[in-house]
Design an enzyme around this catalytic site. Sequence first.
Site: not given
Ligand code: PDD
Length: 287
Positions: A31, A50, A99, A101, A147, A179
């Site tokens: 996402y 990304r 379903r 894997h 992501k 983070e």
């Molecule tokens: N999250 N670290 C994590 C684990 C994140 O999920 C996000 C973003 C960031 C910041 O990344 P960026 O600056 O590219 O938004 C760092 C989004 C906003 C979310 O999950 O809603």
Amino acid sequence: MRVFLNGRFVDESEAAISFDDRGFLFGDAVYEVIHLYDGVPYRLDPHLKRLERSLAGAMMEPVDMSLITRVIQDLAGREGREDPDAIIYIEITRGAAPRNHMFPGPDVRPTILLWCRPAPPPDEARVEKGISVITVADDRWAKCWIKTVNLLPNVMAKERARRAGADDALFVRDGMVLESTASNLFIVVKGVLKTAPVTNYILPGITRATVLELAPGVGVPVREEPFSVDELMAADEVFLSGTTSEVLPVTMVDQKTLREGRGPVAKKLKAALQEDVRREVAAGRGD
Ligand code: PDD
């Protein structure tokens, strides 16, 4: 609300996803979240790059980014115009198949979903006063740079924070603070801005990169290097960065007050970010 699902715009009431969808069954999906300011998608290219990296990292087929861009522009031009501050969400799953894997065959098309909603209204009090966080052991997998919607550790950490009366949680791995659940993390030590280096263990945030790019221009030197919980606790300033959090000061960690209110570096960088947004909005609208 209009959403884009699998090739067309439909009303949300008609936007149904199969119970066989692998995003639902396996979290087999990636996402992106993009901020729209005055109908202009901020830092669109890096978000799309990304997304391509996440698709490749998840061993998913590339998706036509010109289609995604057209849909974003459509959403930005309609829903995005209605609210000066909006969010575009993109999710791509490996598609729907009984379903198993094992990856499905090439005839199974990915599920592609995009929508635009007003951004949660900024909580000015929190931006001024700062938020409180807890530290938690990082029990996520080793590919945090993808992501993916596999966010169970993140949502559980966020809930642990809520139960502890805090706003967010910081992930700690091998003694180093990485983070938060949905934002990157910065500290300021003797005027120098520090953030964890890009490794497999953080999401390379677009806002993080923007902050690193803008900081030297406002007289703030930057260093991408790991820092420990002790360094965090002793820092002059702490703040989060993210598409939705923007620049958000942290003033309490594990119930210890670090400072009262946001610090001067966070203030400067928030202003620099807002200025950069204004520039991009002006360029995007052809002003
Ligand atoms: N999250 N670290 C994590 C684990 C994140 O999920 C996000 C973003 C960031 C910041 O990344 P960026 O600056 O590219 O938004 C760092 C989004 C906003 C979310 O999950 O809603």
